[in-house]
Design a protein around this motif. Sequence first.
Motif, PDB file in Angstrom:
ATOM      1  N   ALA A 225       2.189   1.797  -4.428  1.00  0.00           N
ATOM      2  CA  ALA A 225       2.588   1.657  -3.029  1.00  0.00           C
ATOM      3  C   ALA A 225       3.887   2.417  -2.770  1.00  0.00           C
ATOM      4  O   ALA A 225       4.038   3.088  -1.738  1.00  0.00           O
ATOM      5  CB  ALA A 225       2.754   0.181  -2.670  1.00  0.00           C
ATOM      6  N   LYS A 226       4.821   2.315  -3.700  1.00  0.00           N
ATOM      7  CA  LYS A 226       6.097   2.996  -3.544  1.00  0.00           C
ATOM      8  C   LYS A 226       5.909   4.514  -3.520  1.00  0.00           C
ATOM      9  O   LYS A 226       6.518   5.230  -2.710  1.00  0.00           O
ATOM     10  CB  LYS A 226       7.038   2.603  -4.686  1.00  0.00           C
ATOM     11  N   LYS A 227       5.053   5.029  -4.413  1.00  0.00           N
ATOM     12  CA  LYS A 227       4.803   6.474  -4.447  1.00  0.00           C
ATOM     13  C   LYS A 227       4.204   6.944  -3.117  1.00  0.00           C
ATOM     14  O   LYS A 227       4.607   7.981  -2.571  1.00  0.00           O
ATOM     15  CB  LYS A 227       3.858   6.815  -5.596  1.00  0.00           C
ATOM     16  N   THR A 228       3.241   6.184  -2.616  1.00  0.00           N
ATOM     17  CA  THR A 228       2.608   6.557  -1.350  1.00  0.00           C
ATOM     18  C   THR A 228       3.611   6.496  -0.207  1.00  0.00           C
ATOM     19  O   THR A 228       3.667   7.387   0.652  1.00  0.00           O
ATOM     20  CB  THR A 228       1.421   5.624  -1.052  1.00  0.00           C
ATOM     21  N   ALA A 229       4.440   5.450  -0.217  1.00  0.00           N
ATOM     22  CA  ALA A 229       5.447   5.310   0.830  1.00  0.00           C
ATOM     23  C   ALA A 229       6.433   6.464   0.806  1.00  0.00           C
ATOM     24  O   ALA A 229       6.874   6.960   1.860  1.00  0.00           O
ATOM     25  CB  ALA A 229       6.184   3.976   0.661  1.00  0.00           C
ATOM     26  N   ASN A 230       6.774   6.932  -0.384  1.00  0.00           N
ATOM     27  CA  ASN A 230       7.729   8.035  -0.493  1.00  0.00           C
ATOM     28  C   ASN A 230       7.188   9.331   0.114  1.00  0.00           C
ATOM     29  O   ASN A 230       7.952  10.169   0.601  1.00  0.00           O
ATOM     30  CB  ASN A 230       8.120   8.263  -1.957  1.00  0.00           C
ATOM     31  N   GLY A 242       8.836  -4.958   2.504  1.00  0.00           N
ATOM     32  CA  GLY A 242       8.689  -6.401   2.569  1.00  0.00           C
ATOM     33  C   GLY A 242       8.122  -6.934   1.273  1.00  0.00           C
ATOM     34  O   GLY A 242       7.978  -6.200   0.286  1.00  0.00           O
ATOM     35  N   ASN A 243       7.788  -8.222   1.253  1.00  0.00           N
ATOM     36  CA  ASN A 243       7.282  -8.829   0.024  1.00  0.00           C
ATOM     37  C   ASN A 243       5.922  -8.276  -0.382  1.00  0.00           C
ATOM     38  O   ASN A 243       5.673  -8.059  -1.565  1.00  0.00           O
ATOM     39  CB  ASN A 243       7.176 -10.349   0.191  1.00  0.00           C
ATOM     40  N   SER A 244       5.039  -8.029   0.574  1.00  0.00           N
ATOM     41  CA  SER A 244       3.671  -7.635   0.235  1.00  0.00           C
ATOM     42  C   SER A 244       3.340  -6.206   0.614  1.00  0.00           C
ATOM     43  O   SER A 244       2.274  -5.698   0.250  1.00  0.00           O
ATOM     44  CB  SER A 244       2.674  -8.581   0.907  1.00  0.00           C
ATOM     45  N   SER A 245       4.235  -5.544   1.367  1.00  0.00           N
ATOM     46  CA  SER A 245       3.911  -4.190   1.819  1.00  0.00           C
ATOM     47  C   SER A 245       5.174  -3.415   2.131  1.00  0.00           C
ATOM     48  O   SER A 245       6.279  -3.959   2.161  1.00  0.00           O
ATOM     49  CB  SER A 245       3.014  -4.247   3.065  1.00  0.00           C
ATOM     50  N   ILE A 246       4.976  -2.119   2.368  1.00  0.00           N
ATOM     51  CA  ILE A 246       6.061  -1.234   2.792  1.00  0.00           C
ATOM     52  C   ILE A 246       5.618  -0.559   4.080  1.00  0.00           C
ATOM     53  O   ILE A 246       4.555   0.081   4.112  1.00  0.00           O
ATOM     54  CB  ILE A 246       6.381  -0.165   1.729  1.00  0.00           C
ATOM     55  N   PHE A 247       6.402  -0.709   5.121  1.00  0.00           N
ATOM     56  CA  PHE A 247       6.085  -0.008   6.369  1.00  0.00           C
ATOM     57  C   PHE A 247       6.751   1.355   6.362  1.00  0.00           C
ATOM     58  O   PHE A 247       7.929   1.486   5.992  1.00  0.00           O
ATOM     59  CB  PHE A 247       6.556  -0.805   7.579  1.00  0.00           C
ATOM     60  N   ALA A 248       5.994   2.364   6.759  1.00  0.00           N
ATOM     61  CA  ALA A 248       6.532   3.709   6.976  1.00  0.00           C
ATOM     62  C   ALA A 248       6.530   3.936   8.478  1.00  0.00           C
ATOM     63  O   ALA A 248       5.480   4.203   9.072  1.00  0.00           O
ATOM     64  CB  ALA A 248       5.684   4.744   6.255  1.00  0.00           C
ATOM     65  N   GLY A 249       7.705   3.778   9.076  1.00  0.00           N
ATOM     66  CA  GLY A 249       7.756   3.754  10.529  1.00  0.00           C
ATOM     67  C   GLY A 249       6.972   2.550  11.025  1.00  0.00           C
ATOM     68  O   GLY A 249       6.876   1.528  10.340  1.00  0.00           O
ATOM     69  N   THR A 250       6.384   2.655  12.199  1.00  0.00           N
ATOM     70  CA  THR A 250       5.495   1.598  12.673  1.00  0.00           C
ATOM     71  C   THR A 250       4.014   1.908  12.469  1.00  0.00           C
ATOM     72  O   THR A 250       3.197   0.996  12.440  1.00  0.00           O
ATOM     73  CB  THR A 250       5.741   1.319  14.169  1.00  0.00           C
ATOM     74  N   PRO A 251       3.613   3.199  12.278  1.00  0.00           N
ATOM     75  CA  PRO A 251       2.170   3.475  12.205  1.00  0.00           C
ATOM     76  C   PRO A 251       1.503   3.132  10.876  1.00  0.00           C
ATOM     77  O   PRO A 251       0.293   2.947  10.846  1.00  0.00           O
ATOM     78  CB  PRO A 251       2.075   4.983  12.463  1.00  0.00           C
ATOM     79  N   PHE A 252       2.264   3.040   9.771  1.00  0.00           N
ATOM     80  CA  PHE A 252       1.630   2.910   8.463  1.00  0.00           C
ATOM     81  C   PHE A 252       2.201   1.720   7.693  1.00  0.00           C
ATOM     82  O   PHE A 252       3.416   1.530   7.618  1.00  0.00           O
ATOM     83  CB  PHE A 252       1.833   4.185   7.635  1.00  0.00           C
ATOM     84  N   ILE A 254       1.801   0.228   3.858  1.00  0.00           N
ATOM     85  CA  ILE A 254       1.251   0.470   2.524  1.00  0.00           C
ATOM     86  C   ILE A 254       1.301  -0.847   1.763  1.00  0.00           C
ATOM     87  O   ILE A 254       2.376  -1.419   1.527  1.00  0.00           O
ATOM     88  CB  ILE A 254       2.047   1.563   1.774  1.00  0.00           C
ATOM     89  N   MET A 255       0.108  -1.346   1.384  1.00  0.00           N
ATOM     90  CA  MET A 255       0.010  -2.637   0.724  1.00  0.00           C
ATOM     91  C   MET A 255       0.341  -2.508  -0.758  1.00  0.00           C
ATOM     92  O   MET A 255      -0.084  -1.562  -1.428  1.00  0.00           O
ATOM     93  CB  MET A 255      -1.392  -3.220   0.897  1.00  0.00           C
ATOM     94  N   LYS A 256       1.072  -3.501  -1.296  1.00  0.00           N
ATOM     95  CA  LYS A 256       1.456  -3.461  -2.706  1.00  0.00           C
ATOM     96  C   LYS A 256       0.338  -3.915  -3.639  1.00  0.00           C
ATOM     97  O   LYS A 256       0.425  -3.739  -4.858  1.00  0.00           O
ATOM     98  CB  LYS A 256       2.695  -4.328  -2.927  1.00  0.00           C
ATOM     99  N   SER A 257      -0.698  -4.506  -3.078  1.00  0.00           N
ATOM    100  CA  SER A 257      -1.889  -4.890  -3.826  1.00  0.00           C
ATOM    101  C   SER A 257      -3.059  -4.893  -2.848  1.00  0.00           C
ATOM    102  O   SER A 257      -2.848  -4.966  -1.632  1.00  0.00           O
ATOM    103  CB  SER A 257      -1.724  -6.268  -4.476  1.00  0.00           C
ATOM    104  N   PRO A 258      -4.295  -4.797  -3.343  1.00  0.00           N
ATOM    105  CA  PRO A 258      -5.440  -4.752  -2.428  1.00  0.00           C
ATOM    106  C   PRO A 258      -5.464  -5.959  -1.501  1.00  0.00           C
ATOM    107  O   PRO A 258      -5.298  -7.104  -1.929  1.00  0.00           O
ATOM    108  CB  PRO A 258      -6.642  -4.740  -3.378  1.00  0.00           C
ATOM    109  N   PHE A 259      -5.665  -5.681  -0.217  1.00  0.00           N
ATOM    110  CA  PHE A 259      -5.710  -6.735   0.790  1.00  0.00           C
ATOM    111  C   PHE A 259      -7.063  -6.646   1.479  1.00  0.00           C
ATOM    112  O   PHE A 259      -8.019  -6.092   0.936  1.00  0.00           O
ATOM    113  CB  PHE A 259      -4.537  -6.563   1.773  1.00  0.00           C
ATOM    114  N   ARG A 260      -7.174  -7.173   2.649  1.00  0.00           N
ATOM    115  CA  ARG A 260      -8.455  -7.138   3.366  1.00  0.00           C
ATOM    116  C   ARG A 260      -8.877  -5.700   3.651  1.00  0.00           C
ATOM    117  O   ARG A 260      -8.057  -4.847   3.946  1.00  0.00           O
ATOM    118  CB  ARG A 260      -8.361  -7.924   4.669  1.00  0.00           C
ATOM    119  N   GLY A 261     -10.187  -5.490   3.577  1.00  0.00           N
ATOM    120  CA  GLY A 261     -10.725  -4.166   3.847  1.00  0.00           C
ATOM    121  C   GLY A 261     -10.929  -3.385   2.566  1.00  0.00           C
ATOM    122  O   GLY A 261     -10.085  -3.409   1.670  1.00  0.00           O
TER     123      GLY A 261
END
Length: 318
Positions: A225-230, A242-252, A254-261
């Motif tokens: 997730a960190k690599k993708t966020a970078n 955040g605890n479960s994800s990283i927001f890149a701006g408001t549009p994206f 990136i989940m730190k582990s598989p979530f819904r979908g």
Amino acid sequence: MNDLFLKIRDIGLVPVIKIDNPDHAVPLGRALVAGGLPVAEVTFRTDAAEEAIRRMKAKLPELLVGAGTVINPALAQKAVQAGASFIVSPGFNPATVDWCLERNIPVLPGVNNPSLIEQGLSRGLEVFKFFPAENSGGAPMIQALSAPFGSIQFVPTGGIDANNLAEYAKLDAVLAIGGSWMVKADLIQNEQWDTITALCREARLKLQGFSFAHLGINQDTPEEAKKTANVFAALGFALKEGNSSIFAGTPFEIMKSPFRGTKGHIAISCYNVERALAYLAPYGFKGVEETAKREKGKLKVIYLDKEIGGFAVHLVKA
């Protein structure tokens, strides 16, 4: 809240109809149903109103037919005998309101100030017509009134059209919106039923306020997730972790582990989540209750039960 008002909430718009020829009643009702607005407030401003209600009720059981501009108990009685399922009045007439309540007939009296609302509350009412909406302060006035009267709902009517619809649709205190722009008298007079159907469909879609909120991208580990966020950071998007994800701006997101979908999720914003769910139901979508988040009894977030293109979808209140 009674079932009729819940149905009106899910529809979201109440066409306010002035009809001069009762022969137009049934084809007009069919146009409303075809356009996704199976509700009509037939105003008692013409001699044809009573017969129009009678014909709509007899021929179109799927249509919620109410009577508007009911200014006294005698008119309320005429409307109910013709088949009206609910009564709407421009002001707060105690005699009319009491007549309806004594007979368990849903009534929407017109209010635009605290004193009138308190009269209704003293009679156990929780839904009011806000009239004339634009001339009474519009959406800001509804917000002001909903502060001391947080439990009530309004159906604003008067001066509302496609241009200012969104101002009202966003408000938690708005149950539905009354308007006549999709059923103008000349369209009815000229029997332009296809045009009315198209305007109804357009209005109901606009009422939802659907727009893209963000895209959620599933990753297997926090490190991935960190690599993708970078990568997004290199493109100029500010990161917020955040605890479960990283927001890149408001549009994206990136989940730190598989979530819904399968691939991730798509967040779609809307003005009213309950109403949006009702709109999406004919397309085969339902909300997943275990994912619902509410504030003061109102849905703020919920996932849908089907993926789109491998992405889970959740609705979020704008």
